[in-house]
Write a protein that holds these residues in place. Structure first.
Motif, short mmCIF file in Angstrom:
data_model
loop_
_atom_site.label_atom_id
_atom_site.label_comp_id
_atom_site.label_asym_id
_atom_site.label_seq_id
_atom_site.Cartn_x
_atom_site.Cartn_y
_atom_site.Cartn_z
N ILE A 75 0.86 -1.19 0.00
CA ILE A 75 0.00 0.00 0.00
C ILE A 75 0.89 1.23 0.00
CG2 ILE A 75 -1.93 -1.12 1.21
CD1 ILE A 75 -1.00 0.43 3.76
N ARG A 76 0.29 2.36 -0.35
CA ARG A 76 1.00 3.64 -0.32
C ARG A 76 0.52 4.42 0.90
NH1 ARG A 76 -0.68 4.19 -6.28
NH2 ARG A 76 -2.51 4.68 -5.09
N PRO A 77 1.34 5.31 1.42
CA PRO A 77 0.93 6.08 2.60
C PRO A 77 -0.42 6.78 2.46
CG PRO A 77 3.26 6.40 2.21
CD PRO A 77 2.73 5.60 1.04
N LYS A 78 -0.74 7.26 1.27
CA LYS A 78 -2.01 7.96 1.10
C LYS A 78 -3.22 7.04 1.26
CE LYS A 78 -2.47 7.83 -3.95
NZ LYS A 78 -2.57 8.65 -5.13
N GLU A 79 -3.01 5.72 1.23
CA GLU A 79 -4.11 4.76 1.41
C GLU A 79 -4.40 4.49 2.90
OE1 GLU A 79 -4.07 1.37 -1.62
OE2 GLU A 79 -1.98 2.11 -1.67
N LEU A 80 -3.48 4.88 3.76
CA LEU A 80 -3.61 4.57 5.19
C LEU A 80 -4.92 5.06 5.82
CD1 LEU A 80 0.04 5.05 6.46
CD2 LEU A 80 -1.26 2.92 6.38
N PRO A 81 -5.33 6.32 5.62
CA PRO A 81 -6.55 6.78 6.29
C PRO A 81 -7.78 5.94 5.96
CG PRO A 81 -5.30 8.66 5.48
CD PRO A 81 -4.65 7.42 4.92
N GLY A 82 -7.97 5.61 4.69
CA GLY A 82 -9.12 4.81 4.30
C GLY A 82 -9.06 3.39 4.86
N LEU A 83 -7.88 2.78 4.78
CA LEU A 83 -7.72 1.43 5.32
C LEU A 83 -7.92 1.44 6.83
CD1 LEU A 83 -4.72 0.19 3.18
CD2 LEU A 83 -7.04 -0.75 3.19
N TRP A 84 -7.43 2.48 7.48
CA TRP A 84 -7.61 2.61 8.92
C TRP A 84 -9.11 2.60 9.27
CZ3 TRP A 84 -4.39 2.93 13.15
CH2 TRP A 84 -5.02 3.30 14.36
N ARG A 85 -9.85 3.45 8.59
CA ARG A 85 -11.30 3.54 8.87
C ARG A 85 -11.98 2.19 8.62
NH1 ARG A 85 -10.30 8.69 6.93
NH2 ARG A 85 -10.77 8.15 4.77
N ASP A 86 -11.63 1.52 7.53
CA ASP A 86 -12.24 0.23 7.21
C ASP A 86 -11.95 -0.81 8.30
OD1 ASP A 86 -13.14 1.34 4.83
OD2 ASP A 86 -11.60 0.35 3.59
N LYS A 87 -10.70 -0.87 8.73
CA LYS A 87 -10.32 -1.86 9.74
C LYS A 87 -10.90 -1.52 11.12
CE LYS A 87 -6.22 -3.84 7.62
NZ LYS A 87 -6.59 -5.25 7.67
N MET A 88 -11.00 -0.24 11.44
CA MET A 88 -11.64 0.15 12.71
C MET A 88 -13.10 -0.31 12.74
SD MET A 88 -9.79 1.52 15.07
CE MET A 88 -10.92 2.41 16.11
N LEU A 89 -13.78 -0.17 11.63
CA LEU A 89 -15.17 -0.63 11.56
C LEU A 89 -15.24 -2.15 11.68
CD1 LEU A 89 -16.76 1.67 8.84
CD2 LEU A 89 -17.49 1.44 11.22
N THR A 90 -14.34 -2.83 10.99
CA THR A 90 -14.34 -4.30 11.01
C THR A 90 -13.99 -4.85 12.40
OG1 THR A 90 -13.72 -4.40 8.68
CG2 THR A 90 -13.30 -6.36 10.00
N TYR A 91 -12.90 -4.34 12.99
CA TYR A 91 -12.41 -4.89 14.26
C TYR A 91 -13.17 -4.39 15.48
CZ TYR A 91 -8.27 -6.40 11.63
OH TYR A 91 -7.42 -6.99 10.74
N LEU A 92 -13.55 -3.12 15.48
CA LEU A 92 -14.11 -2.52 16.69
C LEU A 92 -15.50 -1.90 16.51
CD1 LEU A 92 -10.78 -0.87 17.78
CD2 LEU A 92 -11.95 -2.68 19.02
N GLY A 93 -15.98 -1.89 15.28
CA GLY A 93 -17.28 -1.27 15.05
C GLY A 93 -17.26 0.22 15.30
N GLN A 94 -16.10 0.82 15.17
CA GLN A 94 -15.91 2.25 15.45
C GLN A 94 -15.50 2.98 14.18
OE1 GLN A 94 -16.12 3.67 18.86
NE2 GLN A 94 -17.25 1.75 18.92
N PHE A 95 -15.85 4.24 14.11
CA PHE A 95 -15.48 5.07 12.97
C PHE A 95 -14.88 6.37 13.50
CE2 PHE A 95 -16.27 8.29 9.73
CZ PHE A 95 -15.78 7.66 8.60
N SER A 96 -13.66 6.68 13.05
CA SER A 96 -13.03 7.92 13.49
C SER A 96 -13.49 9.06 12.58
CB SER A 96 -11.51 7.80 13.47
OG SER A 96 -11.05 7.32 12.24
N GLU A 97 -13.86 10.15 13.20
CA GLU A 97 -14.37 11.32 12.47
C GLU A 97 -13.28 12.05 11.70
OE1 GLU A 97 -17.58 12.20 12.14
OE2 GLU A 97 -18.14 10.44 13.31
#
Length: 155
Positions: free
Chosen positions: A44-66
């Motif tokens: 992945i490229r660094p610019k993909e991190l924010p989107g992947l972060w949000r996806d994994k937070m939803l998957t693992y914790l059911g949380q979404f960062s604003e």
């Protein structure tokens, strides 16, 4: 004591790692480490991190960062160049559980001592069995001396 412990240690997912409970904290670590592996492996490229972060937070914790400040940028480790550092938090948790299990086996009245605020038996045991060896043996070697094995999630 169990009732008190359950009352003050609630399990409730949080977007922020340092505010997470003892159960979900390690999911934050897992998320960060998985992204580190993808990044370092150039998958992945660094610019993909924010989107992947949000996806994994939803998957693992059911949380979404604003915001990214509460998401992928909430920790300073990456900006400091501390790549690969996060798993050490989980390793420490696993090791401490192993050491505590060994201590309880050696000191059957340990929880009673702690409940009375009497920590000397615990400290004395740790000094002889862990602290004394801290500069001479690796963490794995200390665990092997105590438990007969390296890091384990069993305890």
């Amino acid at each position: 004591m169990d009732l008190f412990y359950r009352a003050i240690n609630r399990v409730a997912p949080s977007v922020i790692r340092v505010e997470a409970d003892e159960v979900t904290y390690n999911l934050h670590i897992m998320l960060r480490f998985e992204l580190e592996l993808l990044l370092v492996g150039e998958k992945i490229r660094p610019k993909e991190l924010p989107g992947l972060w949000r996806d994994k937070m939803l998957t693992y914790l059911g949380q979404f960062s604003e915001s990214d400040a509460d998401g992928v940028l909430q920790d300073i480790h990456w900006s400091l160049g501390a790549i690969g550092y996060f798993p050490t938090y989980t390793l420490g948790t696993l090791m401490s559980a192993q050491i505590y299990a060994c201590t309880k086996a050696a000191l059957p009245d340990l929880e009673e001592y702690i409940a009375r605020g009497h920590f000397s038996p615990l400290l004395d045991w740790l000094r002889v069995n862990v602290y004394e060896w801290g500069r001479r043996l690796s963490a794995r070697q200390i665990l092997e001396r105590l438990m007969g094995e390296g890091v384990s999630a069993a305890p």
